[in-house]
Design an enzyme around this catalytic site. Structure first.
Site, PDB file in Angstrom:
ATOM      1  N   ASP A 124       0.707  -1.410   0.151  1.00 59.95           N
ATOM      2  CA  ASP A 124       0.109   0.033  -0.075  1.00 59.95           C
ATOM      3  C   ASP A 124       0.773   1.108  -0.037  1.00 59.95           C
ATOM      4  OD1 ASP A 124      -2.326   1.429   0.147  1.00 59.95           O
ATOM      5  OD2 ASP A 124      -2.740   1.207   2.071  1.00 59.95           O
ATOM      6  N   GLU A 173      -6.143   4.818  -9.847  1.00 63.92           N
ATOM      7  CA  GLU A 173      -7.304   5.398  -9.165  1.00 63.92           C
ATOM      8  C   GLU A 173      -7.975   6.485 -10.441  1.00 63.92           C
ATOM      9  OE1 GLU A 173      -9.626   6.388  -5.311  1.00 63.92           O
ATOM     10  OE2 GLU A 173      -7.446   5.468  -5.366  1.00 63.92           O
ATOM     11  N   LYS A 228      -9.243   1.783 -10.184  1.00 61.75           N
ATOM     12  CA  LYS A 228      -9.933   1.754  -8.748  1.00 61.75           C
ATOM     13  C   LYS A 228     -10.873   2.950  -9.068  1.00 61.75           C
ATOM     14  CE  LYS A 228      -7.347   1.884  -4.533  1.00 61.75           C
ATOM     15  NZ  LYS A 228      -6.478   2.260  -3.902  1.00 61.75           N
ATOM     16  N   THR A 278     -13.036   0.704  -4.341  1.00 62.84           N
ATOM     17  CA  THR A 278     -12.337   1.162  -3.081  1.00 62.84           C
ATOM     18  C   THR A 278     -13.214   2.014  -2.212  1.00 62.84           C
ATOM     19  OG1 THR A 278     -10.342   2.428  -2.158  1.00 62.84           O
ATOM     20  CG2 THR A 278     -11.394   3.170  -4.014  1.00 62.84           C
ATOM     21  N   PHE A 309     -11.963  -1.005   3.851  1.00 59.55           N
ATOM     22  CA  PHE A 309     -11.001  -0.284   4.620  1.00 59.55           C
ATOM     23  C   PHE A 309     -11.147  -0.590   6.265  1.00 59.55           C
ATOM     24  CE2 PHE A 309      -9.703   3.546   1.972  1.00 59.55           C
ATOM     25  CZ  PHE A 309      -9.545   2.853   0.965  1.00 59.55           C
TER      26      PHE A 309
END
Length: 321
Positions: free
Chosen positions: A17, A96, A132, A156, A178
């Site tokens: 990440d 993303e 994403k 996400t 998350f």
């Protein structure tokens, strides 16, 4: 003794990440995931400056408004970064879509296709890229269409069961629930200053989603994200994928204790039955979940703020070019 990180890798695909190229080279994860916040931080490093300069130069070669040039430059920077990351890993990288498009299905589709086209034009196999997209209703519908086109998606900013169920119903390749941000909300809205890992609300949320997917034979990959401590990671050992920051990767590497598998397809049990997701149900259940509603909105705002900051950095350098 074998480290907990090495033990984890035998049961879960470990994803880095971070957008930091040195960290990715050090940890050699299977996959990597980035977002606007990570890209903004990485763009300030010397390793990214040549890519930033090249993206700006390319964006200035075609006639368009400043807004369109900035969007193109930041998309190209994300693709260049993704290409560099792919040189270091064997798997896939997530790139993303601009968070400001989170409530616009058609704009999300257009931007996603451009990202894939940019990768393809640079000789990168699009199958090594995940697009994403925020897990809004509009984002999930964009993912439904992109998956039909063979463009795999990573949904996400996912905080609730109904978001996960909608993503699975849409055929999304992967979701990123998350964990840590769910914990943050519950700590802020309770009289507790900590939760045991086995009672962590984020851990419980991901475990429920994982068991639902496996019990109902959904192919959507579950990738836990946004961890606050190694205890959360250990309680999700066996999850399909986990995306972990370099600091927590180091903590797991330094720990030689025994890591017990917590999740597996063979032991998955769920009382949640598969069902087609309607927009009305999605919006109502989302509205009823204060935590998910607040954290999704907050996450989109944060990513949008960092996207604007990155564009401002590009604007400043463009003016000097």
């Amino acid at each position: 003794m074998t480290s907990k990180l090495d033990q984890l890798k035998t049961m879960t695909t470990v994803v880095a990440d971070t957008g930091d190229l040195d960290a990715i080279a050090q940890w050699r994860p299977e996959d990597a995931t980035t977002n606007p916040s990570l890209l903004l931080k990485a763009a300030a490093s010397d390793a990214y400056r040549p890519m930033l300069d090249a993206a700006i130069a390319d964006s200035l070669t075609f006639s368009a408004s400043e807004t369109e040039q900035l969007a193109y430059a930041t998309d190209l920077l994300a693709v260049m970064a993704g290409q560099k990351i792919l040189d270091l890993i064997p798997g896939v990288v997530s790139t993303e879509v601009d968070a400001r498009l989170s409530f616009d299905t058609e704009a999300t589709l257009s931007r996603a296709r451009r990202l894939i086209d940019l990768y393809d034009s640079r000789g990168v196999d699009p199958s090594r890229v995940l697009i994403k997209i925020a897990s809004t209703w509009e984002g999930i519908q964009a993912a439904r269409q992109l998956e039909k086109e063979g463009i795999r998606c990573n949904l996400t900013l996912l905080f609730s069961f109904v978001q996960a169920a909608a993503c699975a119903d849409a055929g999304a390749f992967l979701i990123s629930p998350f964990v840590g941000r769910i914990l943050d909300w519950h700590l802020a809205h309770s009289d507790k200053d900590m939760f045991a890992p086995s009672e962590d609300p984020g851990v419980l949320s991901v475990s429920r989603i994982y068991n639902y997917f496996k019990t109902n034979n959904y192919d959507t990959v579950v990738m836990g994200a946004s961890f606050r401590n190694t205890g959360e990671i250990e309680m999700l050992a066996g999850c399909d994928r986990l995306t972990i920051s370099p600091a927590l990767l180091q903590s797991l590497q330094d720990d030689t204790g025994t890591l017990t598998r917590q999740l597996s397809p063979e032991t998955a049990r769920s009382n949640d039955h598969a069902t087609a997701m309607t927009e009305n149900r999605f919006r109502w259940e989302s509205n009823e979940d204060a935590m998910a509603t607040e954290k999704l909105a907050e996450g989109i705002r944060k990513f949008a703020t960092d996207q604007v900051a990155l564009e401002n950095q590009v604007r400043k350098l463009s003016s000097a070019a």
